[in-house]
Design an enzyme around this catalytic site. Structure first.
Site, PDB file in Angstrom:
ATOM      1  N   GLU A  77       0.826  -1.203   0.000  1.00 26.84           N
ATOM      2  CA  GLU A  77       0.000   0.000   0.000  1.00 26.84           C
ATOM      3  C   GLU A  77       0.859   1.251   0.000  1.00 26.84           C
ATOM      4  OE1 GLU A  77      -4.090   0.210   0.580  1.00 26.84           O
ATOM      5  OE2 GLU A  77      -3.138  -0.891  -1.041  1.00 26.84           O
ATOM      6  N   HIS A  78       1.844   1.287  -0.920  1.00 22.36           N
ATOM      7  CA  HIS A  78       2.682   2.472  -1.075  1.00 22.36           C
ATOM      8  C   HIS A  78       3.406   2.396  -2.417  1.00 22.36           C
ATOM      9  CE1 HIS A  78       5.567  -0.435   0.784  1.00 22.36           C
ATOM     10  NE2 HIS A  78       6.364   0.059  -0.152  1.00 22.36           N
ATOM     11  N   ALA A  79       4.092   3.468  -2.750  1.00 23.80           N
ATOM     12  CA  ALA A  79       4.991   3.507  -3.904  1.00 23.80           C
ATOM     13  C   ALA A  79       6.303   4.131  -3.445  1.00 23.80           C
ATOM     14  CB  ALA A  79       4.384   4.321  -5.043  1.00 23.80           C
ATOM     15  N   ARG A  81       2.109  -0.538  -5.072  1.00 26.00           N
ATOM     16  CA  ARG A  81       2.034  -1.971  -4.892  1.00 26.00           C
ATOM     17  C   ARG A  81       1.227  -2.333  -3.648  1.00 26.00           C
ATOM     18  NH1 ARG A  81       7.478  -1.402  -4.178  1.00 26.00           N
ATOM     19  NH2 ARG A  81       7.178  -0.145  -6.057  1.00 26.00           N
TER      20      ARG A  81
END
Length: 305
Positions: A219-221, A266
């Site tokens: 839950e981040h990039a 992702r």
């Protein structure tokens, strides 16, 4: 109908909204335009409902609940009014974001946020917040997929059919890699080389283990960091998103890797009980390299060249 104790000046009903028989809207509720609130519903004061929301029969929305535009709430869905720990109302509030859909008879615990365009199956019991676009079912609810994230082609599910090397995906810069697997009576061996089969030189690695299957990781990039993922034991699923295209991958073989370049969002989910995910990273840990808000991620990747 509007609750007889309500004062019109403090209860707002948007243009074109329909409220059917035996439904009650209490003082202080705000209902947007073109909503459809079916029969036997109760909307408490302090509830905010966006535009074009459908709330089917028999739904009660506790104080502080927020419903985003274009959301759908199925018949007899239940929303918990408190979290059972004496928390302040704001801590226990439920948020259903834009475009989310909640199936009939689902139970939503206090303090939960349902992400944009998420889909909650009928009868699901949701005790944890749900990421955007996630599809969840069951009791307790678990993620089974993501909307608008097509599963990758058959080779992802059958890595032995993939050629050695990289196979491009539909997501910008993301690729699947099959490494050599040498089978021997003395034991099997698989190998990768940094800056060759792995597209960068690694400066860091970490492993994700012991994840309950209903939990979500990622839950981040990253702005600059590249990553290479290998599920060395068990299996997990990954959704990659470049801001325009999304694709889902299943990692279930130690000779299969997933390359994630910078500026790709992702999400990891669906871990098997024995899953061990090994991640190589091109950079040392830097909290400023993370983008943890999806809207901010899309602004950065879509507005820059």
């Amino acid at each position: 109908m509007v609750h007889p104790l309500a004062e019109c000046r403090s209860t707002s009903l948007g243009s074109g909204t329909k409220i059917w028989q035996f439904s009650i809207i209490e003082t202080g509720a705000i209902i947007g335009a073109e909503c459809n609130i079916c029969s036997h519903c109760l909307v408490h004061g302090g509830v905010v409902v966006g535009d074009r929301v459908t709330i089917k029969n028999g739904v009660e929305l506790p104080p502080g609940t927020e419903i985003g535009d274009d959301a759908f709430i199925g018949p007899n869905a239940s929303f918990a009014a408190t979290n059972g720990r004496g928390a302040a109302a704001r801590d226990a509030r439920i948020r259903v974001l834009k475009g989310a859909s909640i199936g009939g008879g689902a139970v939503i615990a206090a303090g939960v946020t349902i992400g944009e365009n998420a889909m909650i199956g009928a009868g699901a019991v949701v005790t944890l917040s749900v990421p955007r676009n996630a599809i969840v079912v069951g009791n307790p609810a678990r993620i089974i997929g993501y909307s608008d994230a097509p599963a990758a082609a058959a080779p992802v599910l059958a890595p032995e059919r993939m050629p050695i090397g990289a196979t491009p995906s539909n997501v910008k810069g993301v690729s699947l890699h099959r490494m050599p697997l040498i089978e021997d009576i003395r034991g099997n061996l698989t190998v990768g080389e940094f800056e060759r089969s792995v597209p960068f030189a690694a400066r860091r690695y970490f492993m994700v283990v012991g994840v309950p299957s209903l939990e979500t990781r990622g839950e981040h990039a990253h702005r600059e960091c590249e990553e290479f993922l290998i599920c060395v034991t068990g299996s997990c699923r990954v959704v990659a998103d470049d801001g325009e295209r999304r694709q889902e991958f299943r990692l279930d073989s130690l000779d299969q890797g997933l390359y994630l370049p910078p500026r790709v969002w992702r999400t990891h989910f669906g871990y098997s009980s024995d899953a061990i995910l090994l991640v190589f990273a091109s950079h040392h840990y830097d909290p400023d390299d993370y983008i943890r808000d999806y809207d901010q991620f899309r602004r950065e990747v879509l507005q820059s060249p």
